[in-house]
Scaffold this motif. Structure first.
Motif, PDB file in Angstrom:
ATOM      1  N   SER A  53      -9.846   3.788  -9.946  1.00  0.00           N
ATOM      2  CA  SER A  53      -9.537   3.377 -11.323  1.00  0.00           C
ATOM      3  C   SER A  53      -8.320   2.465 -11.438  1.00  0.00           C
ATOM      4  O   SER A  53      -7.990   1.999 -12.527  1.00  0.00           O
ATOM      5  CB  SER A  53      -9.308   4.618 -12.185  1.00  0.00           C
ATOM      6  N   GLU A  54      -7.648   2.207 -10.321  1.00  0.00           N
ATOM      7  CA  GLU A  54      -6.426   1.405 -10.367  1.00  0.00           C
ATOM      8  C   GLU A  54      -6.695  -0.035  -9.968  1.00  0.00           C
ATOM      9  O   GLU A  54      -7.373  -0.289  -8.979  1.00  0.00           O
ATOM     10  CB  GLU A  54      -5.359   2.009  -9.453  1.00  0.00           C
ATOM     11  N   ASN A  55      -6.140  -0.956 -10.723  1.00  0.00           N
ATOM     12  CA  ASN A  55      -6.295  -2.374 -10.426  1.00  0.00           C
ATOM     13  C   ASN A  55      -5.065  -2.946  -9.719  1.00  0.00           C
ATOM     14  O   ASN A  55      -5.174  -3.812  -8.860  1.00  0.00           O
ATOM     15  CB  ASN A  55      -6.540  -3.173 -11.701  1.00  0.00           C
ATOM     16  N   THR A  56      -3.899  -2.481 -10.132  1.00  0.00           N
ATOM     17  CA  THR A  56      -2.648  -3.010  -9.605  1.00  0.00           C
ATOM     18  C   THR A  56      -1.634  -1.898  -9.469  1.00  0.00           C
ATOM     19  O   THR A  56      -1.552  -1.010 -10.329  1.00  0.00           O
ATOM     20  CB  THR A  56      -2.067  -4.089 -10.552  1.00  0.00           C
ATOM     21  N   LYS A  57      -0.872  -1.963  -8.382  1.00  0.00           N
ATOM     22  CA  LYS A  57       0.212  -1.005  -8.195  1.00  0.00           C
ATOM     23  C   LYS A  57       1.335  -1.682  -7.426  1.00  0.00           C
ATOM     24  O   LYS A  57       1.079  -2.375  -6.443  1.00  0.00           O
ATOM     25  CB  LYS A  57      -0.273   0.216  -7.432  1.00  0.00           C
ATOM     26  N   SER A  58       2.554  -1.465  -7.884  1.00  0.00           N
ATOM     27  CA  SER A  58       3.702  -2.108  -7.247  1.00  0.00           C
ATOM     28  C   SER A  58       4.603  -1.087  -6.580  1.00  0.00           C
ATOM     29  O   SER A  58       4.730   0.048  -7.027  1.00  0.00           O
ATOM     30  CB  SER A  58       4.507  -2.898  -8.281  1.00  0.00           C
ATOM     31  N   ASN A  59       5.213  -1.538  -5.495  1.00  0.00           N
ATOM     32  CA  ASN A  59       6.200  -0.740  -4.772  1.00  0.00           C
ATOM     33  C   ASN A  59       7.304  -1.716  -4.376  1.00  0.00           C
ATOM     34  O   ASN A  59       7.255  -2.334  -3.316  1.00  0.00           O
ATOM     35  CB  ASN A  59       5.553  -0.089  -3.549  1.00  0.00           C
ATOM     36  N   GLY A  60       8.267  -1.891  -5.272  1.00  0.00           N
ATOM     37  CA  GLY A  60       9.321  -2.866  -5.014  1.00  0.00           C
ATOM     38  C   GLY A  60       8.754  -4.275  -5.008  1.00  0.00           C
ATOM     39  O   GLY A  60       8.112  -4.702  -5.950  1.00  0.00           O
ATOM     40  N   ARG A  61       8.977  -4.984  -3.897  1.00  0.00           N
ATOM     41  CA  ARG A  61       8.477  -6.362  -3.796  1.00  0.00           C
ATOM     42  C   ARG A  61       7.014  -6.417  -3.342  1.00  0.00           C
ATOM     43  O   ARG A  61       6.469  -7.503  -3.191  1.00  0.00           O
ATOM     44  CB  ARG A  61       9.366  -7.136  -2.824  1.00  0.00           C
ATOM     45  N   TYR A  62       6.415  -5.274  -3.122  1.00  0.00           N
ATOM     46  CA  TYR A  62       5.018  -5.215  -2.692  1.00  0.00           C
ATOM     47  C   TYR A  62       4.135  -4.879  -3.902  1.00  0.00           C
ATOM     48  O   TYR A  62       4.404  -3.917  -4.616  1.00  0.00           O
ATOM     49  CB  TYR A  62       4.811  -4.133  -1.634  1.00  0.00           C
ATOM     50  N   THR A  63       3.097  -5.673  -4.108  1.00  0.00           N
ATOM     51  CA  THR A  63       2.128  -5.407  -5.165  1.00  0.00           C
ATOM     52  C   THR A  63       0.727  -5.411  -4.575  1.00  0.00           C
ATOM     53  O   THR A  63       0.321  -6.408  -3.973  1.00  0.00           O
ATOM     54  CB  THR A  63       2.219  -6.453  -6.287  1.00  0.00           C
ATOM     55  N   ALA A  64       0.031  -4.303  -4.740  1.00  0.00           N
ATOM     56  CA  ALA A  64      -1.346  -4.212  -4.251  1.00  0.00           C
ATOM     57  C   ALA A  64      -2.308  -4.326  -5.417  1.00  0.00           C
ATOM     58  O   ALA A  64      -2.023  -3.847  -6.519  1.00  0.00           O
ATOM     59  CB  ALA A  64      -1.560  -2.896  -3.519  1.00  0.00           C
ATOM     60  N   THR A  65      -3.423  -4.977  -5.182  1.00  0.00           N
ATOM     61  CA  THR A  65      -4.481  -5.054  -6.180  1.00  0.00           C
ATOM     62  C   THR A  65      -5.766  -4.530  -5.578  1.00  0.00           C
ATOM     63  O   THR A  65      -5.949  -4.537  -4.350  1.00  0.00           O
ATOM     64  CB  THR A  65      -4.699  -6.501  -6.659  1.00  0.00           C
ATOM     65  N   LEU A  66      -6.654  -4.084  -6.439  1.00  0.00           N
ATOM     66  CA  LEU A  66      -7.950  -3.584  -5.987  1.00  0.00           C
ATOM     67  C   LEU A  66      -9.026  -4.034  -6.954  1.00  0.00           C
ATOM     68  O   LEU A  66      -8.889  -3.880  -8.173  1.00  0.00           O
ATOM     69  CB  LEU A  66      -7.950  -2.052  -5.909  1.00  0.00           C
ATOM     70  N   ASP A  67     -10.080  -4.611  -6.415  1.00  0.00           N
ATOM     71  CA  ASP A  67     -11.283  -4.922  -7.189  1.00  0.00           C
ATOM     72  C   ASP A  67     -12.414  -4.116  -6.560  1.00  0.00           C
ATOM     73  O   ASP A  67     -12.983  -4.525  -5.540  1.00  0.00           O
ATOM     74  CB  ASP A  67     -11.579  -6.417  -7.141  1.00  0.00           C
TER      75      ASP A  67
END
Lengths: 112, 114
Positions: A53-67
């Motif tokens: 259910s997650e599209n975007t998540k950030s951890n400091g300077r790291y940003t992950a996306t999921l499609d």
């Protein structure tokens, strides 16, 4: 067969620049996707987890996306630092099981 | 907090020799596993354990044995080393979860078989 493909295999960028790493997977049913960072000579360490259910998540300077529709994920690194030099591994978990499929990683080198 | 501890960090063996890679964790994780990492390939699961007294084979178990007598320890034995077993070995543990949880890795053991 479940597969995880990462691109590029390796990448060289200058300190301060941004970059994006890609992960495509065929794992089904999907449970979650994790990005791990592996420094040279060390074990991998989890950076972030993405669920369906997650599209975007950030951890400091790291940003992950999921499609989840296209079965693609990306890891964006902002304002890179020398300490970001490492291999980044995408790991996809199969739904309801502990089965994991590992990508072969992207080796990032940040140069001054 | 030690986490997952592997020993030795480096080892050189001759073909046919046997040895044990040690792995210990102090996080009270039920799940433990061994992986090997080879250039250009993803981590591959050798053996895993979901608790003391329970072990099972992973993707590449041939030539390796494991046992799990305690929650903390999960040694990996190479019965008769072969050059194809030259690799970096990682032990990992994971807390209880529905499905796959976060893996906590050791620092790795680099094995060379001549």
């Amino acid at each position: 067969k479940n597969q995880v493909e990462q691109s590029p295999q390796s990448l060289i960028i200058l300190e301060g620049k941004n970059c994006t790493l890609q992960c495509n997977y065929t794992v089904s049913p999907f449970s979650n996707l994790r990005w791990y960072k592996q420094d040279t000579g060390r074990g991998p360490v989890s950076l972030t987890i993405m669920t369906f259910s997650e599209n975007t998540k950030s951890n400091g300077r790291y940003t992950a996306t999921l499609d989840a529709d296209t079965k693609q994920s990306s890891l964006h690194i902002t304002a890179s630092q020398l300490s970001d030099s490492a291999s980044y591994i995408c790991v996809v978990s199969e739904g309801g099981r502990r089965a994991l499929t590992f990508g072969s990683g992207t080796r990032l080198q940040v140069q001054p | 907090n030690a986490g997952v501890t592997q020993t030795p960090k480096f080892q050189v063996l001759k073909t046919g020799q046997s040895m044990t890679l040690q792995c210990a964790q102090d996080m009270n994780h039920e799940y433990m596993s061994w992986y090997r990492q080879d250039p250009g390939m993803g981590l591959r699961l050798i053996h895993y354990s979901v608790g003391a007294g329970i072990t099972d084979q992973g993707e590449v178990p041939n030539g390796y044995n494991v046992s799990r007598s305690t929650t903390e320890d999960f040694p990996l034995r190479l019965l008769s080393a072969a050059p194809s077993q030259t690799s970096v070995y990682f032990c990992a543990s994971s807390p209880p979860s529905r499905g796959a949880g976060e893996l906590f890795f050791g620092e790795g053991s680099r094995l060379t078989v001549l």
